[in-house]
Enzyme design. Structure first.
Site, mmCIF file in Angstrom:
data_model
loop_
_atom_site.group_PDB
_atom_site.id
_atom_site.type_symbol
_atom_site.label_atom_id
_atom_site.label_comp_id
_atom_site.label_asym_id
_atom_site.label_seq_id
_atom_site.Cartn_x
_atom_site.Cartn_y
_atom_site.Cartn_z
ATOM 1 C CE LYS A 11 1.278 1.820 4.275
ATOM 2 N NZ LYS A 11 2.126 1.476 4.598
ATOM 3 C CG ASN A 53 11.807 -12.042 -0.605
ATOM 4 O OD1 ASN A 53 10.918 -12.873 -1.067
ATOM 5 N ND2 ASN A 53 10.920 -10.984 -1.633
ATOM 6 N N GLY A 128 10.077 -2.944 5.253
ATOM 7 C CA GLY A 128 11.341 -2.366 5.581
ATOM 8 C C GLY A 128 10.522 -0.590 4.996
ATOM 9 C CB ALA A 129 10.687 0.077 2.109
ATOM 10 N N GLY A 130 7.556 0.960 4.049
ATOM 11 C CA GLY A 130 7.195 2.039 4.502
ATOM 12 C C GLY A 130 5.630 1.495 3.044
ATOM 13 N N GLY A 132 3.996 -1.712 3.475
ATOM 14 C CA GLY A 132 3.191 -2.419 3.939
ATOM 15 C C GLY A 132 3.708 -3.540 3.249
ATOM 16 C CB SER A 133 6.406 -5.017 3.187
ATOM 17 O OG SER A 133 7.354 -4.758 3.947
ATOM 18 C CB SER A 134 5.065 -6.111 8.331
ATOM 19 O OG SER A 134 4.268 -4.934 8.278
ATOM 20 C CD GLU A 181 1.030 -4.776 10.114
ATOM 21 O OE1 GLU A 181 2.418 -5.753 9.620
ATOM 22 O OE2 GLU A 181 1.129 -3.635 9.637
ATOM 23 C CG ASP A 192 0.256 -0.406 6.952
ATOM 24 O OD1 ASP A 192 -0.161 0.637 6.663
ATOM 25 O OD2 ASP A 192 1.616 -0.502 7.040
HETATM 26 C C1 MEV Z 1 2.665 2.754 8.581
HETATM 27 O O1 MEV Z 1 2.043 2.489 7.391
HETATM 28 C C2 MEV Z 1 1.436 3.599 8.800
HETATM 29 C C3 MEV Z 1 1.750 4.584 10.129
HETATM 30 O O2 MEV Z 1 0.593 5.038 10.198
HETATM 31 C C4 MEV Z 1 1.597 3.757 11.465
HETATM 32 C C5 MEV Z 1 -0.245 2.777 11.555
HETATM 33 O O3 MEV Z 1 -0.849 3.525 10.718
HETATM 34 O O4 MEV Z 1 -0.271 1.517 11.986
HETATM 35 C C6 MEV Z 1 2.650 4.937 10.369
#
Ligand code: MEV
Length: 365
Positions: A11, A53, A128-130, A132-134, A181, A192
């Site tokens: 995402k 990966n 770990g790049a933001g 939503g991989s996890s 999560e 996410d």
């Molecule tokens: C992480 O993708 C988004 C944050 O807002 C954390 C969350 O919503 O759980 C930083």
């Protein structure tokens, strides 16, 4: 022996990251980059997971151990000990294993004991790049494990080849993915895993998921600064700041909430055909304002500042997406942004060592 393959999208958050953890509105869209999980049921008394990966891991606990797993904190602590993962650990591999062990045990305990299995996970998403991989991983695990112990039915492909679970089954998948999560991130908002489960574009507010039907096809340049960071640590940092300076940070989170709402209105106006030029100018201003806010609440990073400066030289507007502190940023392209501008921006970003690509958004869940 039976085999099932499931997948879930990553995402991008357009607006509302961090504020959403404190009950504010976030707007998020799914990506065309996905995580895939293949699960093979067997009867050899072993449970294996392979995550190429992030290096290969194989776990083979005896049946007796997995039988004993439940959802309590005490059991999570036991799992940590069992897998040799210290409390507070932010290592991706360890957390991925912990999440799997937890969901395997908890889903078994909630209804029927899961059988022996071999799992293979692979992903197009950087970890770990933001992006939503996890969450995509947790959604895949929840969907596969719930199917394996028959808590949800294995969906039958429709005529056009798409496979969909029923709404109540998606809710169950999302519920368990959220548990995964939580193990990985501590106190996530749930946005996410909601995007990973349902796909498309959605508005997320205080645990409520609202699909956004009125959004235009957005052109987005996605940039990975490749600076690693921990969502858990960044989320905790914002909480500390809010606790320390409630009357300073609180209004900023309210302003981010208002930005999300204004963005939603503007996207709907674009769909309705209202002066697109002006609407895009509003979207760009909202991106700039939010990026400043995110810096104020302490989740910016010099790599992201450089990204914003480089794209501003081409009159483009960028902000971080996800947890910040490095990771990924998004740059809004207008429908008529020329290929030469996109290419020049990409070149500048590549020269800075970043990965960068134009993305399609709105992948299915
Ligand atoms: C992480 O993708 C988004 C944050 O807002 C954390 C969350 O919503 O759980 C930083």
């Amino acid at each position: 022996d039976k085999t099932l393959i499931v997948s879930a999208p990553g995402k991008v958050i357009l607006h509302g990251e961090h504020a959403v953890v404190h009950g504010k509105v976030a707007l998020a869209v799914s990506l065309n980059l996905r995580t895939y999980l293949q699960i093979g049921l067997c009867s050899n008394g072993r449970v294996q997971i392979n995550l190429p990966n992030i290096d290969t891991w194989i776990i083979t606990p005896g049946k007796r151990t997995t039988n004993q797993l439940t959802t309590s904190q005490e059991q999570v602590d036991k799992l940590r000990q069992f897998a040799g993962i210290p409390d507070g650990c932010v290592d991706t591999r360890s957390l991925a294993i912990l999440c799997f062990l937890y969901l395997y045990g908890a889903i078994s305990a909630s209804s029927r004991q899961l059988p022996s299995m071999e799992i293979l996970v692979w992903s197009e998403l950087p970890t770990g790049a933001g992006l939503g991989s996890s969450a995509a991983y947790s959604v895949c695990l929840a969907a596969a494990l719930l199917t394996a112990n028959e808590s949800i039915a294995c969906p039958v492909p429709e005529e056009n080849g798409t496979v969909r679970w029923a709404e109540d089954e998606l809710e169950l998948i999302n519920k368990w993915a959220f548990q995964g999560e939580k193990l990985i991130h501590g106190n996530p908002s749930g946005v996410d895993n909601a995007v990973g489960t349902w796909g498309g574009a959605l508005k997320y507010h205080a645990g409520k998921i609202m699909p956004l039907n009125r959004i235009p096809t957005l052109r987005i340049l996605l940039t990975n600064t490749k600076v690693p960071r921990s969502t858990k640590t960044l989320v905790a940092g914002v909480k500390d700041k809010l606790n320390k300076f409630p009357s300073i940070i609180g209004p900023i989170l309210n302003s981010i909430d208002a930005i999300s709402c204004e963005c939603e209105r503007t996207l709907a106006a674009i769909v309705a055909g209202d002066s697109t030029e002006e609407s895009y100018a509003v979207l760009e201003e909202l991106i700039d304002i939010n990026q400043h806010h995110l810096n104020v609440i302490g989740v910016g990073h010099s790599s992201l500042d450089r990204l914003c400066q480089a794209t501003a030289l081409h009159s483009l507007h960028s902000k971080l997406t996800g947890a910040g502190g490095g990771g990924c940023g998004i740059t809004l392209l207008r429908p008529d942004t020329s290929p030469s501008v996109v290419e020049a921006s990409k070149r500048a970003l590549n020269d800075m060592g970043y990965d960068c690509w134009e993305t399609n958004i709105g992948g299915h869940g």
